[in-house]
Motif scaffolding. Structure first.
Motif, PDB file in Angstrom:
ATOM      1  N   VAL A 115       0.831  -1.203   0.000  1.00  0.00           N
ATOM      2  CA  VAL A 115       0.000   0.000   0.000  1.00  0.00           C
ATOM      3  C   VAL A 115       0.868   1.257   0.000  1.00  0.00           C
ATOM      4  N   ILE A 116       0.308   2.304  -0.564  1.00  0.00           N
ATOM      5  CA  ILE A 116       0.884   3.642  -0.527  1.00  0.00           C
ATOM      6  C   ILE A 116      -0.267   4.594  -0.248  1.00  0.00           C
ATOM      7  N   GLY A 117       0.016   5.709   0.407  1.00  0.00           N
ATOM      8  CA  GLY A 117      -1.054   6.614   0.798  1.00  0.00           C
ATOM      9  C   GLY A 117      -1.183   7.824  -0.103  1.00  0.00           C
ATOM     10  N   ALA A 118      -2.412   8.225  -0.347  1.00  0.00           N
ATOM     11  CA  ALA A 118      -2.677   9.470  -1.066  1.00  0.00           C
ATOM     12  C   ALA A 118      -2.523  10.640  -0.112  1.00  0.00           C
ATOM     13  N   GLN A 119      -1.899  11.700  -0.591  1.00  0.00           N
ATOM     14  CA  GLN A 119      -1.761  12.917   0.214  1.00  0.00           C
ATOM     15  C   GLN A 119      -2.950  13.842  -0.006  1.00  0.00           C
ATOM     16  N   THR A 120      -3.409  13.928  -1.255  1.00  0.00           N
ATOM     17  CA  THR A 120      -4.553  14.781  -1.580  1.00  0.00           C
ATOM     18  C   THR A 120      -5.458  14.076  -2.588  1.00  0.00           C
ATOM     19  N   LEU A 121      -6.729  14.492  -2.605  1.00  0.00           N
ATOM     20  CA  LEU A 121      -7.711  13.954  -3.539  1.00  0.00           C
ATOM     21  C   LEU A 121      -8.249  15.063  -4.425  1.00  0.00           C
ATOM     22  N   ASP A 122      -8.661  14.691  -5.629  1.00  0.00           N
ATOM     23  CA  ASP A 122      -9.377  15.608  -6.506  1.00  0.00           C
ATOM     24  C   ASP A 122     -10.800  15.745  -5.961  1.00  0.00           C
TER      25      ASP A 122
END
Length: 266
Positions: A115-122
Motif C-alpha cells: 500500500v501507498i497513501g494518497a496525500q490529496t484527492l481531486d
C-alpha cells in the motif's frame, strides 16, 4: 577508519547476527532523525516483540547508546548500526547513482500489504491527485519498489522540492496504474495524512474554547477510526510545542512507553 570491505562485512554481519540471535519475525528499519524517540516508543507499544534496526552514524556511538539504553533496559530488541551504502545499494538502480554522488557528479541537496497513501484527492473525481512516500508498505522485491528506485536513480534532482519524493511516487504510479503485474492499493489521505502540512499546527494546539474542544475530540475520534499513522510534516512542525489537551498530546500519551519521562517529548 575501517576499510570499505571490512565496513561492509561489519554492517552485514551485525544485522544478520542481530536478527538471528533474537528470532525476529517482525522487522523494522529506520533512519534516525533527531527527536524520534516518540516514534520508537509508539513502535514498541504496538509491536513489543518486534526487532528494530536503526541505520545511523550518530546513534551507533556511546552517546547514541545512552539514548537507546532505556529501551534496552526494558528488553526491547533494537540496535543502531552505521550504514554501509555500498552494501545497501548493491545490485540496485541506486548503486550507480550513489557512486556518482560519492564522486561529486550528483548534487545532494499491521496488516497492511503493498500500500501507498494518497496525500490529496481531486474534489470532483475523488481520485488521488498526489501520493506521498512517507509510508510505503510493500513485499520484498515488489515491482513498484523497483520502479521507484529506478526513477530515483534516473531523474534525481536535488534542486526541486518534492521531486525525489511525493512527485516521484506520483509519477511512477501514474504510469503503471492498472497494469496487473503491479498489484498495490492506494489508501485515502486519512490513512497516513489526516492533516495537510499547512494545518499541522492545529494538531499541536490545546483547546481554546468549547467549540474548539469539540472539534479536537471529533478529529481525534476520526483519527482513531480511520488512520494507521499521522504524518507530522517535520519541516513545518519540528519547532512547535505540544500543548496539553492537543491531538498530538493525546496520541503521545496513548503510544508512550516512558510516559512520565522526557523521552516522551517530541
Amino acid at each position: 577508519m575501517l576499510r570499505s570491505a571490512d565496513n561492509l562485512k561489519r554492517f552485514s554481519t551485525r544485522v544478520r547476527e542481530f536478527f538471528g540471535n533474537h528470532g525476529c519475525k517482525v522487522r523494522f528499519f529506520m533512519t534516525w532523525i533527531s527527536s524520534l524517540k516518540s516514534f520508537v516508543e509508539s513502535l514498541f507499544r504496538s509491536h513489543p516483540d518486534a526487532c528494530l534496526v536503526i541505520v545511523s552514524n550518530s546513534m551507533d556511538s556511546e552517546s547514541g547508546s545512552l539514548v537507546l539504553k532505556p529501551f534496552l533496559d526494558k528488553r526491547f530488541k533494537l540496535i543502531a548500526i552505521k550504514p554501509d551504502f555500498d552494501y545497501l545499494f548493491k545490485d540496485t538502480h541506486a548503486e550507480k547513482w550513489f557512486k556518482g554522488l560519492k564522486k561529486g557528479n550528483v548534487s545532494p541537496v499491521t496488516k497492511l500489504r503493498n500500500v501507498i497513501g494518497a496525500q490529496t484527492l481531486d474534489l470532483e473525481t475523488r481520485n488521488w491527485s498526489r501520493l506521498n512516500n512517507a509510508v510505503l508498505i510493500f513485499d520484498k522485491k515488489h515491482p513498484l519498489l523497483f520502479k521507484f528506485i529506478e526513477e530515483f536513480a534516473l531523474t534525481f534532482d536535488g534542486n526541486k522540492w518534492g521531486h525525489n519524493g511525493p512527485y516521484l511516487v506520483s509519477r511512477v504510479v501514474s504510469r503503471v496504474n492498472g497494469r496487473p503485474e503491479f498489484n498495490f492499493t492506494v489508501l485515502p489521505p486519512s490513512a497516513f495524512y489526516p492533516v495537510n502540512w499547512s494545518r499541522i499546527r492545529n494538531f499541536f494546539r490545546g483547546p481554546r474554547d468549547k467549540v474548539h474542544s469539540s472539534w479536537l475530540h471529533k478529529k481525534l475520534e476520526q483519527i482513531k477510526s480511520e488512520s494507521f499513522a499521522v504524518h507530522l510534516w517535520n519541516k513545518q512542525s519540528r519547532e512547535i510545542k505540544v500543548e496539553s489537551g492537543s491531538i498530538i498530546n493525546y496520541i503521545m500519551l496513548d503510544c508512550c512507553v516512558f510516559c512520565n519521562s522526557s523521552s516522551s517529548s517530541l
